[in-house]
Design an enzyme around this catalytic site. Structure first.
Site, PDB file in Angstrom:
ATOM      1  N   ASP A  92       0.807  -1.223   0.000  1.00  0.00           N
ATOM      2  CA  ASP A  92       0.000   0.000   0.000  1.00  0.00           C
ATOM      3  C   ASP A  92       0.840   1.274   0.000  1.00  0.00           C
ATOM      4  OD1 ASP A  92      -2.448  -1.277  -0.242  1.00  0.00           O
ATOM      5  OD2 ASP A  92      -2.483  -1.740   1.892  1.00  0.00           O
ATOM      6  N   ASP A 153      -6.586  -5.689  -4.132  1.00  0.00           N
ATOM      7  CA  ASP A 153      -6.420  -4.278  -3.782  1.00  0.00           C
ATOM      8  C   ASP A 153      -5.193  -3.672  -4.463  1.00  0.00           C
ATOM      9  OD1 ASP A 153      -7.469  -6.093  -1.913  1.00  0.00           O
ATOM     10  OD2 ASP A 153      -7.383  -4.664  -0.268  1.00  0.00           O
TER      11      ASP A 153
HETATM   12  N1  GLY Z   1      -6.753  -2.375   1.002  1.00  0.00           N
HETATM   13  C1  GLY Z   1      -7.295  -2.827   2.223  1.00  0.00           C
HETATM   14  C2  GLY Z   1      -8.758  -2.728   2.286  1.00  0.00           C
HETATM   15  O1  GLY Z   1      -9.419  -2.381   1.327  1.00  0.00           O
HETATM   16  O2  GLY Z   1      -9.276  -2.986   3.361  1.00  0.00           O
END
Ligand code: GLY
Length: 378
Positions: A92, A153
């Site tokens: 992330d 994600d």
């Molecule tokens: N990327 C983590 C979530 O969407 O919870």
């Protein structure tokens, strides 16, 4: 209608900046005097960029210099975080630095921000696992649980790499992003256009093992936010690569999502969870999809047969979010969107403000109102 919601958002963002100087909203808040509140803390999770990104959107929308200063003043904390490697053993990095350093570069052409964003892209590249041909989502290399795991994600982290390629001309950024998008399309998206949240590979030889979930209802279910990341993420991959397979995948996933919308246009936390009166929604998934559909509408040809479906879904979803999920009628609220969920099965934030929900809600609103489209591409 959008302008009123945006004005309300501006007031709340500015009040949060004043009330919590130097702090960032965290996941799963608390209740005070019967009202939900964010928990405020340091820059040490995966979500801080969304708060900074909201300030940039606010500045671009209204020109308020206090928002520009507040956003820019946070850059040092992102720099320190990168230098000291504070809680960055995850993919992330893309969310964090696209909405802070890249945004600052895009809006102000700040060279220091550009240089920081490129270093962040280098750190994301370190998560490339050549045996699998993908970016490892979570944990350190050789992590026993996550060493061979990709998650859907990650598609929204790829714009940082595509941006770095545009800036430097170095193919390694582009190639990693492109190959990761392909493997995601092949293994995370199923034949019926639904998706796995995560997929496991053998880290030693790269063999595909199995799909699974982390935040969804069960291994074969479709976690609604995962589907949302896929819709927007694949649309952006098409934007950067012009590979029509990504556009087709985004469209297929979008149709799946829209066909399963509840009456009020805002999804529950998983498409396969039994619906009871108290089943949590995930308003953040619907906000992400509104942005993904706006992106698709920008990409599709005028005569595309899905245009009307997507355009109608954006309006329906956004109207419902503003009328029934936003805090427009709650002047003291800290968040913008109620009824998001983070990790229902894990008992974390099953019904709360989610800062990424607030971000994508605002991104969709300013795009609808003034064509300001966020920081995922130029
Ligand atoms: N990327 C983590 C979530 O969407 O919870």
């Amino acid at each position: 209608m959008w302008e009123r919601a945006i004005d309300d958002a501006m007031t709340k963002i500015k009040r949060n900046i004043e009330r919590y100087p130097g702090l960032f909203p965290h996941i799963a808040g608390k209740e005070a005097a019967g009202e939900k509140r964010y928990e405020w803390g340091a820059n040490d999770d995966w979500i801080e960029g969304f708060y900074t990104g909201m300030m940039w959107l606010g500045f671009e929308y209204g020109g308020d210099a206090s928002l520009r200063e507040a956003a820019a003043s946070q850059l040092d904390s992102y720099r320190e975080r990168l230098e000291k490697h504070i809680c960055l053993d995850h993919h992330d990095i893309g969310f964090l630095y696209s909405l802070s350093a890249v945004a600052q570069w895009r809006v102000l052409k700040d060279e220091g921000a550009r240089e920081l964003a490129l270093r962040a892209a280098d750190k994301l590249l370190q998560r490339w696992r050549p045996r699998i041909g993908a970016i490892q989502a979570w944990g350190v290399r050789d992590d026993p649980e996550n060493g061979g795991r990709i998650i859907i994600d990650c598609l929204m982290n790829l714009p940082l790499l595509f941006w770095a390629y545009e800036q430097t001309g170095e193919r390694r950024y582009y190639d990693v992003a492109y190959r990761h998008a392909h493997i995601s399309r092949r293994y995370l998206v199923r034949g019926d256009d639904s998706s796995y949240h995560t997929f496991y590979f053998d880290p030693q030889n790269g063999n595909a093992l199995r799909g699974g979930t982390h935040q969804g209802y069960r291994d074969g279910s479709t976690w609604t936010r995962g589907q949302a990341w896929g819709i927007y993420g694949f649309a952006l991959c098409f934007r950067y690569t012009k590979d029509v397979r990504f556009l087709e995948t985004s469209k297929r996933m979008a149709r799946y999502f829209i066909e399963r919308l509840p009456e009020d246009g805002v999804v529950y936390w998983d498409f396969d969870v039994p619906i009871e009166p108290d089943t949590p929604r995930d308003s953040s998934a619907s906000a992400i999809v509104a942005c993904g559909l706006l992106e698709l509408l920008d990409l599709l040809e005028g005569g595309d047969p899905d245009r009307a479906l997507f355009a109608d879904a954006v309006q329906r979803k956004m109207k419902s979010l503003v009328d029934h999920y936003s805090t427009v009628r709650l002047p003291d609220a800290e968040g913008l969107l109620q009824h998001g969920s983070y990790h229902v099965r894990g008992g974390r934030g099953p019904d709360d403000y989610m800062i990424w929900g607030d971000y994508y809600y605002l991104e969709a609103l300013v795009r609808l109102s003034k064509g300001i489209k966020g920081y995922w591409y130029e």
